[in-house]
Design a protein around this motif. Structure first.
Motif, PDB file in Angstrom:
ATOM      1  N   LEU A  92      74.325   0.670  45.997  1.00 12.48           N
ATOM      2  CA  LEU A  92      75.467   1.094  46.806  1.00 12.48           C
ATOM      3  C   LEU A  92      76.577   0.051  46.788  1.00 12.48           C
ATOM      4  O   LEU A  92      77.752   0.380  46.964  1.00 12.48           O
ATOM      5  N   LYS A  98      80.643   4.338  48.288  1.00 11.11           N
ATOM      6  CA  LYS A  98      79.289   4.471  48.822  1.00 11.11           C
ATOM      7  C   LYS A  98      78.999   3.396  49.864  1.00 11.11           C
ATOM      8  O   LYS A  98      78.397   3.671  50.907  1.00 11.11           O
ATOM      9  N   ILE A 133      73.101   9.230  49.793  1.00 14.08           N
ATOM     10  CA  ILE A 133      74.229   8.488  49.216  1.00 14.08           C
ATOM     11  C   ILE A 133      73.812   7.875  47.881  1.00 14.08           C
ATOM     12  O   ILE A 133      74.552   7.926  46.893  1.00 14.08           O
ATOM     13  N   ASN A 136      73.870  10.082  44.842  1.00 10.76           N
ATOM     14  CA  ASN A 136      75.210  10.513  44.419  1.00 10.76           C
ATOM     15  C   ASN A 136      75.680  11.808  45.076  1.00 10.76           C
ATOM     16  O   ASN A 136      76.558  12.497  44.536  1.00 10.76           O
ATOM     17  N   VAL A 139      79.868  11.668  49.612  1.00 10.40           N
ATOM     18  CA  VAL A 139      79.708  10.886  50.840  1.00 10.40           C
ATOM     19  C   VAL A 139      80.324  11.578  52.049  1.00 10.40           C
ATOM     20  O   VAL A 139      79.840  11.413  53.176  1.00 10.40           O
TER      21      VAL A 139
END
Length: 241
Positions: A92, A98, A133, A136, A139
């Protein structure tokens, strides 16, 4: 809501719990004060003593990291003695979008949860959202889903299926009020904020299980719907902040 270090002390002894680091506060020469969100304990402040050479706990006490923590409750305070990282979500940190999204989830919990109150359902929700998250998923949809489910745990989530005024099913569309969504009949001549397709998308975002959510989001086009609706959802936290 989480701000105080004053909590009821645990019985003196050793504890081993899985959880994540919500906050870290550095103190020069004394180490860190950590707000850990732990299974069966909820959020709890822990002291991580400093080492003379380097941080003895390494990356295990970084925010967003999940680990199994070894703790000791002394007569004075709760100390961190060791930690084994289970998931660092390092991927992340390679994406600003992210990372910012994950930090917003943690910040929301830091404002909402109460120290010392077991919150296993919310801990599971946070873990699931972090995985989404990482997988992928968009978000904005993950944040909407997380926020609605968090409100549901608090008994504050607006219904996405029934009119808050008359209780009828929201089939054709809905309009927002301060209390929640109302149906076309209760809206009168006022324009609806959400049509039937938008309502369906919001229900899928909030109610699909983890695996089906991943599959569904793969077919979703970029939309401002979830960002706009998230702004409305956060107003329901007003009495809790």
């Amino acid at each position: 809501m989480i701000s105080s270090f004053e909590t009821d002390k645990l019985p003196q002894g050793y504890y081993k719990k899985v959880g994540t680091v919500l906050q870290r506060r550095d103190s020069s020469g004394e180490g860190q004060s950590l707000l850990l969100f732990l299974r069966d304990m909820g959020p709890i402040w822990v002291s991580a003593p400093a080492s003379k050479t380097k941080c003895r706990f390494g990356g295990a006490i970084e925010p967003l990291v999940w680990a199994e923590f070894d703790l000791y409750q002394s007569p004075a305070r709760l100390y961190l003695q060791g930690a084994e990282v289970k998931e660092d979500f390092i991927s992340l940190r390679c994406s600003a979008e992210k990372l910012k999204s994950a930090l917003r989830l943690y910040k929301r919990l830091s404002k909402t949860l109460m120290v010392g109150h077991e919150s296993n359902n919310i801990l599971i929700l946070l873990w699931s959202s972090m995985l989404l998250i990482k997988e992928n998923c968009p978000v904005d949809i993950v944040e909407y889903r997380f926020t609605w489910k968090l409100l549901k745990e608090a008994g504050l989530a607006p219904s996405l299926q029934y009119c808050v005024n008359c209780g009828s099913k929201l089939d054709s569309g809905a309009r927002w009020t301060n209390d929640g969504l109302i149906c076309a009949s209760c809206s009168g001549t006022n324009k609806e904020d959400l049509d039937a397709d938008a309502l369906k998308s919001l229900r899928f975002a909030a109610l699909l299980n983890h695996d089906k959510f991943i599959e569904w989001t793969g077919s979703q086009e970029k939309s401002s719907l979830y960002t706009d609706e998230l702004k409305k959802l956060v107003t329901f936290f007003t009495d809790m902040d």
